[in-house]
Design a protein around this motif. Structure first.
Motif, PDB file in Angstrom:
ATOM      1  N   GLN A  30       3.974  28.445  65.114  1.00  5.08           N
ATOM      2  CA  GLN A  30       3.632  27.053  64.566  1.00  5.08           C
ATOM      3  C   GLN A  30       4.711  26.898  63.393  1.00  5.08           C
ATOM      4  O   GLN A  30       4.709  28.032  62.656  1.00  5.08           O
ATOM      5  CB  GLN A  30       2.222  26.790  63.937  1.00  5.08           C
ATOM      6  CG  GLN A  30       2.221  25.447  63.801  1.00  5.08           C
ATOM      7  CD  GLN A  30       0.415  25.211  63.672  1.00  5.08           C
ATOM      8  OE1 GLN A  30      -0.175  26.115  63.577  1.00  5.08           O
ATOM      9  NE2 GLN A  30       0.170  23.972  63.405  1.00  5.08           N
ATOM     10  N   GLU A  31       5.479  25.847  63.196  1.00  4.13           N
ATOM     11  CA  GLU A  31       6.426  25.636  62.074  1.00  4.13           C
ATOM     12  C   GLU A  31       7.784  26.569  62.436  1.00  4.13           C
ATOM     13  O   GLU A  31       8.415  26.973  61.513  1.00  4.13           O
ATOM     14  CB  GLU A  31       5.813  25.782  60.927  1.00  4.13           C
ATOM     15  CG  GLU A  31       4.679  24.648  60.709  1.00  4.13           C
ATOM     16  CD  GLU A  31       4.249  24.704  59.497  1.00  4.13           C
ATOM     17  OE1 GLU A  31       4.734  24.920  58.438  1.00  4.13           O
ATOM     18  OE2 GLU A  31       2.809  24.161  59.363  1.00  4.13           O
ATOM     19  N   VAL A  32       7.821  27.287  63.439  1.00  2.00           N
ATOM     20  CA  VAL A  32       8.972  28.461  63.825  1.00  2.00           C
ATOM     21  C   VAL A  32       9.818  27.622  64.611  1.00  2.00           C
ATOM     22  O   VAL A  32       9.455  27.099  65.816  1.00  2.00           O
ATOM     23  CB  VAL A  32       8.475  29.484  64.007  1.00  2.00           C
ATOM     24  CG1 VAL A  32       9.830  30.522  64.413  1.00  2.00           C
ATOM     25  CG2 VAL A  32       7.716  30.324  63.261  1.00  2.00           C
ATOM     26  N   GLN A  33      11.298  27.405  64.491  1.00  2.00           N
ATOM     27  CA  GLN A  33      12.193  26.745  65.175  1.00  2.00           C
ATOM     28  C   GLN A  33      12.575  27.811  66.386  1.00  2.00           C
ATOM     29  O   GLN A  33      13.162  28.768  66.008  1.00  2.00           O
ATOM     30  CB  GLN A  33      13.376  26.263  64.268  1.00  2.00           C
ATOM     31  CG  GLN A  33      14.459  25.524  65.082  1.00  2.00           C
ATOM     32  CD  GLN A  33      13.998  24.346  65.809  1.00  2.00           C
ATOM     33  OE1 GLN A  33      13.176  23.493  65.168  1.00  2.00           O
ATOM     34  NE2 GLN A  33      14.348  24.151  67.049  1.00  2.00           N
ATOM     35  N   VAL A  34      12.239  27.280  67.632  1.00  2.00           N
ATOM     36  CA  VAL A  34      12.555  28.087  68.628  1.00  2.00           C
ATOM     37  C   VAL A  34      13.183  27.044  69.844  1.00  2.00           C
ATOM     38  O   VAL A  34      12.808  25.872  69.806  1.00  2.00           O
ATOM     39  CB  VAL A  34      11.470  28.919  69.337  1.00  2.00           C
ATOM     40  CG1 VAL A  34      11.061  30.071  68.367  1.00  2.00           C
ATOM     41  CG2 VAL A  34      10.192  28.140  69.616  1.00  2.00           C
ATOM     42  N   ASP A  35      14.085  27.456  70.607  1.00  2.00           N
ATOM     43  CA  ASP A  35      14.544  26.832  71.742  1.00  2.00           C
ATOM     44  C   ASP A  35      13.677  26.545  73.095  1.00  2.00           C
ATOM     45  O   ASP A  35      13.405  25.824  73.897  1.00  2.00           O
ATOM     46  CB  ASP A  35      16.003  27.134  72.034  1.00  2.00           C
ATOM     47  CG  ASP A  35      16.808  27.168  70.969  1.00  2.00           C
ATOM     48  OD1 ASP A  35      17.118  25.872  70.339  1.00  2.00           O
ATOM     49  OD2 ASP A  35      17.418  28.261  70.710  1.00  2.00           O
ATOM     50  N   ARG A  36      12.782  27.861  73.205  1.00  2.00           N
ATOM     51  CA  ARG A  36      12.122  27.942  74.306  1.00  2.00           C
ATOM     52  C   ARG A  36      10.979  28.978  73.709  1.00  2.00           C
ATOM     53  O   ARG A  36      11.243  29.847  73.267  1.00  2.00           O
ATOM     54  CB  ARG A  36      12.691  28.505  75.581  1.00  2.00           C
ATOM     55  CG  ARG A  36      11.954  28.698  76.706  1.00  2.00           C
ATOM     56  CD  ARG A  36      12.803  28.456  77.985  1.00  2.00           C
ATOM     57  NE  ARG A  36      11.856  28.837  79.176  1.00  2.00           N
ATOM     58  CZ  ARG A  36      12.178  29.017  80.352  1.00  2.00           C
ATOM     59  NH1 ARG A  36      13.696  29.005  80.714  1.00  2.00           N
ATOM     60  NH2 ARG A  36      11.391  29.070  81.280  1.00  2.00           N
ATOM     61  N   ILE A  37       9.699  28.970  74.483  1.00  2.00           N
ATOM     62  CA  ILE A  37       8.718  29.749  74.145  1.00  2.00           C
ATOM     63  C   ILE A  37       8.164  30.249  75.578  1.00  2.00           C
ATOM     64  O   ILE A  37       7.974  29.444  76.637  1.00  2.00           O
ATOM     65  CB  ILE A  37       7.575  29.086  73.657  1.00  2.00           C
ATOM     66  CG1 ILE A  37       8.159  28.684  72.050  1.00  2.00           C
ATOM     67  CG2 ILE A  37       6.096  30.081  73.247  1.00  2.00           C
ATOM     68  CD1 ILE A  37       6.807  28.116  71.374  1.00  2.00           C
ATOM     69  N   PHE A  38       7.698  31.595  75.735  1.00  2.00           N
ATOM     70  CA  PHE A  38       7.041  32.136  76.931  1.00  2.00           C
ATOM     71  C   PHE A  38       5.858  32.825  76.094  1.00  2.00           C
ATOM     72  O   PHE A  38       5.717  33.302  75.214  1.00  2.00           O
ATOM     73  CB  PHE A  38       8.129  33.380  77.387  1.00  2.00           C
ATOM     74  CG  PHE A  38       9.280  33.040  77.936  1.00  2.00           C
ATOM     75  CD1 PHE A  38       9.362  32.883  79.226  1.00  2.00           C
ATOM     76  CD2 PHE A  38      10.347  33.028  77.245  1.00  2.00           C
ATOM     77  CE1 PHE A  38      10.527  32.405  79.934  1.00  2.00           C
ATOM     78  CE2 PHE A  38      11.671  32.524  77.634  1.00  2.00           C
ATOM     79  CZ  PHE A  38      11.653  32.221  79.129  1.00  2.00           C
ATOM     80  N   THR A  39       4.779  32.449  77.096  1.00  2.00           N
ATOM     81  CA  THR A  39       3.454  32.613  76.613  1.00  2.00           C
ATOM     82  C   THR A  39       2.687  33.435  77.521  1.00  2.00           C
ATOM     83  O   THR A  39       2.618  33.073  78.738  1.00  2.00           O
ATOM     84  CB  THR A  39       2.796  31.257  76.288  1.00  2.00           C
ATOM     85  OG1 THR A  39       3.285  30.609  75.438  1.00  2.00           O
ATOM     86  CG2 THR A  39       1.189  31.581  75.762  1.00  2.00           C
TER      87      THR A  39
END
Length: 186
Positions: free
Chosen positions: A23-32
């Motif tokens: 949360q509140e971390v700038q990322v282009d894509r997330i893998f969960t």
């Protein structure tokens, strides 16, 4: 580095909140992944490892989210940095770039050892809790996946030569569970 910032999030159970980690971390894509960190057997981790490219940065909330096993943690970080991918751990304020400096290796090893130690403590507390519950008669164990009539049918079909993998798919259980039911018969 001009690549993408790729987030990796892992929670151990489906009811845990995965969103809070980056949360509140700038990322282009997330893998969960919603899986244990005890080993590398996680589908989205595999997808992430195949996705990232030279110049990218993998962003993880903390080391224990990437791996709870020191050997796995070191191998993942080493493999990524060798490919030109930075690995950033938010909680620990550490970024690994593949320089293999003595200090970087020490920090990775020490912090990874704490994550592995924490996992061992969790398992120990779990075993103690189960033992206490068994002594009180409150612990019945995990509910069986199949009814007794299904188990008998499964054993009969396996003895007739049906493939264990197809039986597992049909009954909605893992192959290991099939083998456990077959071993119980012995």
């Amino acid at each position: 580095m001009n690549g993408q910032r790729i987030g990796y999030v892992r929670v151990s159970t489906f009811d845990q909140n995965a969103e809070r980690q980056l949360q509140e971390v700038q990322v282009d894509r997330i893998f969960t992944d919603k899986a244990s960190g005890k080993d590398r057997n996680r589908p989205q981790l595999d997808v992430l490892l195949g996705y990232v490219r030279d110049g990218d940065t993998v962003v993880v909330h903390s080391m224990d989210r990437l791996a709870r096993n020191l050997d796995d943690l070191r191998k993942i970080v080493h493999d990524l940095t060798k490919r030109g991918v930075q690995v950033e751990f938010i909680k620990e304020h550490l970024t690994f770039i593949g320089d293999d400096s003595a200090m970087a290796n020490l920090m990775l090893s020490v912090m990874g050892a704490f994550a592995e130690f924490e996992r061992a403590l969790i398992r120990e507390r779990q075993r103690e809790g189960i033992a206490l519950a068994k002594n009180r008669g409150a612990y019945q164990g995990r509910k069986r996946s199949l009814r007794q009539d299904q188990v008998l049918e499964l054993r009969k079909r396996a003895k007739a030569g049906e493939a264990k993998a197809s039986l597992a798919r049909e009954y909605g259980i893992s192959r290991e569970t099939v083998y456990q039911y077959l071993r119980e018969e012995s």
